[in-house]
Design a protein around this motif. Structure first.
Motif, mmCIF file in Angstrom:
data_model
loop_
_atom_site.group_PDB
_atom_site.id
_atom_site.type_symbol
_atom_site.label_atom_id
_atom_site.label_comp_id
_atom_site.label_asym_id
_atom_site.label_seq_id
_atom_site.Cartn_x
_atom_site.Cartn_y
_atom_site.Cartn_z
ATOM 1 N N ALA A 303 -6.153 5.656 -1.115
ATOM 2 C CA ALA A 303 -6.526 6.337 -2.353
ATOM 3 C C ALA A 303 -7.941 6.910 -2.270
ATOM 4 O O ALA A 303 -8.199 8.024 -2.741
ATOM 5 N N VAL A 304 -8.849 6.161 -1.674
ATOM 6 C CA VAL A 304 -10.225 6.656 -1.514
ATOM 7 C C VAL A 304 -10.242 7.875 -0.597
ATOM 8 O O VAL A 304 -10.928 8.876 -0.870
ATOM 9 N N VAL A 399 -8.065 13.519 -8.504
ATOM 10 C CA VAL A 399 -9.035 12.470 -8.175
ATOM 11 C C VAL A 399 -8.848 11.253 -9.088
ATOM 12 O O VAL A 399 -8.909 10.102 -8.643
ATOM 13 N N ALA A 400 -8.591 11.505 -10.372
ATOM 14 C CA ALA A 400 -8.352 10.395 -11.299
ATOM 15 C C ALA A 400 -7.112 9.606 -10.899
ATOM 16 O O ALA A 400 -7.073 8.372 -11.024
ATOM 17 N N GLY A 401 -6.089 10.296 -10.409
ATOM 18 C CA GLY A 401 -4.889 9.616 -9.944
ATOM 19 C C GLY A 401 -5.173 8.684 -8.779
ATOM 20 O O GLY A 401 -4.586 7.595 -8.675
ATOM 21 N N CYS A 402 -6.080 9.081 -7.900
ATOM 22 C CA CYS A 402 -6.464 8.222 -6.774
ATOM 23 C C CYS A 402 -7.106 6.926 -7.271
ATOM 24 O O CYS A 402 -6.837 5.839 -6.738
ATOM 25 N N ALA A 403 -7.938 7.038 -8.296
ATOM 26 C CA ALA A 403 -8.543 5.834 -8.880
ATOM 27 C C ALA A 403 -7.469 4.930 -9.473
ATOM 28 O O ALA A 403 -7.539 3.700 -9.361
ATOM 29 N N LEU A 408 -3.679 -0.074 -9.436
ATOM 30 C CA LEU A 408 -2.298 -0.551 -9.322
ATOM 31 C C LEU A 408 -2.106 -1.416 -8.082
ATOM 32 O O LEU A 408 -1.389 -2.424 -8.121
ATOM 33 N N ALA A 409 -2.724 -1.040 -6.969
ATOM 34 C CA ALA A 409 -2.603 -1.832 -5.742
ATOM 35 C C ALA A 409 -3.219 -3.216 -5.929
ATOM 36 O O ALA A 409 -2.705 -4.217 -5.416
ATOM 37 N N SER A 410 -4.317 -3.284 -6.666
ATOM 38 C CA SER A 410 -4.955 -4.575 -6.939
ATOM 39 C C SER A 410 -4.045 -5.469 -7.771
ATOM 40 O O SER A 410 -3.922 -6.676 -7.508
ATOM 41 N N VAL A 411 -3.385 -4.891 -8.770
ATOM 42 C CA VAL A 411 -2.446 -5.656 -9.602
ATOM 43 C C VAL A 411 -1.250 -6.112 -8.774
ATOM 44 O O VAL A 411 -0.797 -7.261 -8.857
#
Length: 431
Positions: A303-304, A399-403, A408-411
């Motif tokens: 994502a980054v 860019v907001a979608g990448c954030a 979501l990956a953390s959850v």
């Protein structure tokens, strides 16, 4: 010496991976690049064909592009159930026949209605091919080899698409509609290769579990699958990744590059070659680094990387019709491609490690459904935003979608077992 040693190490790893595959797995993998060459000829240029050759307005062209994914979304769920009941082969054969017909019709479509029919037919294959192919892969590959297979398969798919993109960039000409007719007919002909494989060397591969031959059995239906929090979060992540990623590759990116950055079709074709080169060069090295590590962390890094790529593309709009814009478009695809090498091995591996042989088709159909949803909304949103001249807002949304993917990956990481997240007892995660 270190570079030579690294190269020899990669060759040795590739050889070990190849020898670990059964005969059917080698057949399935060996023809991937050739099969996707035809797709590469048309993928970067379909929206250009609709807008600049057939003279449909950009908003309509974006909506037409969404038909493929919309149809795919409608057929994915029943397709997954049919795969679990009857196997992937017959379902894939029907999808391929539909794709061949759709490409042939689109080659001569001069009216939006005819183009829509063609895109519906192509969408049928789009809907069943993802769960079908993934079910075949999961059947012939197991353990760490399965994650490697998904990554290598992705690299070969991109090799075929990239080579096709280069050829298409030199060949197609918006002033000569017959060049676009030719590439769509070649795309149709390329569908005969997987048909031959499924009727020949892969005819004995059985993907369905015994308990699902006569019904749902203990595999559970879609309701039971979607009740799992891990599946819900993973599906949302997949949707968002496709919306800001692959959903833009056939519509948003080419349209931005042409209308805002003002680069040529040849540059767009070369950008897909850059995409391919990065994936082919780095995918296996990335796979080695991913082995034993958390797949969710790979998604966050991806994502980054994608956020950086969208910022690069946005900057090209500040210097339209220039060498800097052309270089920026190529750089966008290179950076974006590196992110893909992190995403593609991880997401399908998580889905298939959560699944069993009795419901693998449906799990992959859920994955495919999320993909279709992102591919529907992605081109449609891009067409509306770019047609309205909202170039800056378009980049900001990406860019907001990448954030959002990072969150979501953390959850997701807290809701899946360590082994499903790629952590092995032999090689613990290194974070």
């Amino acid at each position: 010496m270190s570079a030579v040693s690294a190269r020899l190490g990669r060759m040795s790893s590739m050889a070990q991976f190849w020898h670990a595959l059964p005969r059917e797995g080698r057949w399935l993998l060996s023809t991937v690049a050739i099969q996707t060459l035809g797709r590469g000829l048309t993928l970067p240029f379909t929206i250009i064909y609709l807008h600049e050759v057939r003279h449909f307005d950009l908003g309509l062209s974006g909506a037409l592009m969404s038909i493929i994914a919309l149809t795919g979304l409608l057929v994915t769920a029943p397709g997954g159930t049919l795969i679990d009941r009857f196997g992937a082969r017959p379902v894939l054969l029907v999808g391929l026949a539909s794709m061949i017909a759709g490409c042939a019709i689109l080659a001569f479509a001069t009216e939006p209605g005819i183009a829509a029919i063609a895109l519906v037919l192509m969408g049928v294959n789009f809907g069943v091919s993802w769960p079908g192919i993934n079910a075949l892969i999961a059947t012939v590959a197991h353990g760490d080899v399965r994650q490697q297979y998904f990554g290598v398969n992705f690299a070969l798919v991109n090799l075929g698409i990239g080579v096709g993109g280069i050829i298409g960039g030199f060949f197609v000409d918006v002033q000569r509609p017959e060049t676009f007719t030719a590439i769509f007919l070649i795309d149709a002909a390329s569908g005969l290769i997987p048909v031959a494989l499924l009727l020949g060397p892969l005819r004995h591969v059985r993907t369905q579990g015994e308990a699902d031959v006569s019904g749902e059995g203990s595999g559970g239906g879609y309701r039971a699958i979607l009740r799992q929090p891990a599946v819900l979060w993973l599906t949302l992540l997949t949707f968002l990744a496709v919306f800001i990623g692959y959903g833009q590759m056939e519509a948003g990116f080419p349209a931005f590059a042409r209308q805002v950055s003002e680069v040529s079709t040849r540059v767009i074709g070369f950008s897909f070659a850059v995409n391919t080169a990065v994936i082919v060069l780095f995918q296996f090295a990335v796979l080695k680094r991913l082995t034993g590590r958390r797949r969710t962390r790979a998604m966050q890094v991806m994502a980054v990387v994608w956020a950086a790529s969208w910022l690069v593309l946005g900057a090209t709009g500040l210097l339209p019709d220039s060498l800097a814009a052309a270089i920026g478009v190529l750089a966008f695809m290179g950076v974006f491609a590196f992110g893909e090498t992190l995403l593609q091995p991880a997401v399908p591996a998580v889905y298939n490690d959560l699944a069993t042989d009795r419901n693998r088709g449906r799990y992959n159909a859920v994955n495919s459904g999320a993909f279709q949803a992102g591919a529907i909304t992605g081109p449609f949103a891009a067409g509306l935003l770019l047609d309205a001249g909202l170039d800056g807002l378009y980049i900001a949304i990406m860019v907001a979608g990448c954030a959002g993917i990072c969150v979501l990956a953390s959850v997701l990481e807290r809701r899946i077992p360590a082994n499903v997240n790629g952590v092995t007892a032999e090689e613990p995660a290194i974070d």
